[in-house]
Design an enzyme around this catalytic site. Sequence first.
Site, PDB file in Angstrom:
ATOM      1  CE  LYS A 112      -2.920   2.749   2.708  1.00 32.42           C
ATOM      2  NZ  LYS A 112      -3.090   3.171   4.056  1.00 32.42           N
ATOM      3  N   GLY A 200     -10.476   8.507   6.614  1.00 27.35           N
ATOM      4  CA  GLY A 200     -11.937   9.981   6.980  1.00 27.35           C
ATOM      5  C   GLY A 200     -13.139   8.675   7.708  1.00 27.35           C
ATOM      6  CG  ASN A 221      -5.377   2.227  11.746  1.00 26.28           C
ATOM      7  OD1 ASN A 221      -4.572   1.828  12.338  1.00 26.28           O
ATOM      8  ND2 ASN A 221      -6.263   1.291  13.357  1.00 26.28           N
TER       9      ASN A 221
END
Length: 270
Positions: A112, A200, A221
């Site tokens: 990522k 978000g 997370n």
Amino acid sequence: MSNVRSDKPFTLAGRTFQSRLLVGTGKYRDMEETRLATEASGAEIVTVAVRRTNLGQNAGEPNLLDVLSPDKYTILPNTAGCFDAVEAVRTCRLARELLDGRKSHESRTLVKLEVLADQKTLFPNVIETLKAAEVLVKEGFDVMVYTSDDPIIARQLAEVGCIAVMPLAGLIGTGLGICNPYNLQIILEESKVPVLVDAGVGTASDATIAMEMGCEAVLMNSAIAHAQQPVLMAEAMKHAIVAGRMAYLAGRMPKKLYASASSPLDGLIK
């Protein structure tokens, strides 16, 4: 009906996953809470900040891979904390070395990519992100990329070879939910690679909305780790993702300006 949506497997880098929820491993009180929340989420892919987490580079310190085994999870190393392309590429190379030799060998090139612009907003630096993506793709990495909600940037990242684009819903760690659904909808309609909301998300309804819009998956997370009961929130997120996907496939009713009676008005008792 020609507009009926059919379900398709969630596939990344040639691997198919049952869960469409990806979770991070930071911000928990300890590794035991990390383990319990991850298990409760049902996630199969867990992302790890290579620069902040011990994956074996620090001998003698607790190793996250002893808690979240690559035998059970697909470990998705990320470049959190990188502020230019050079740092990000170096971090991905380190991750590949650390994960080489583990049972998850087949997925060790999956990374990522995130390159941040500044400490205050943690917005992605899209110029440096594009630079890093080009290098990593050429080196054989399967790149999932954190990006802004700019549809043009998302398109360019897909064109250089990223296997998934991950536009932010809101700033990292804010829990604001999907701040710009219009741009996200454009990305979803135009993208030729999977689109995952990243950053978000604050609660289960945010995850459901992202899935209802047509996202392939959601990564989170803080929404779990900062909840009052992280393990319970992880389970809530698992169900939210499933509900959102089912609602997307089912297709919502059209919105109308005026009322429409549920029961027919003909033949009423007088």
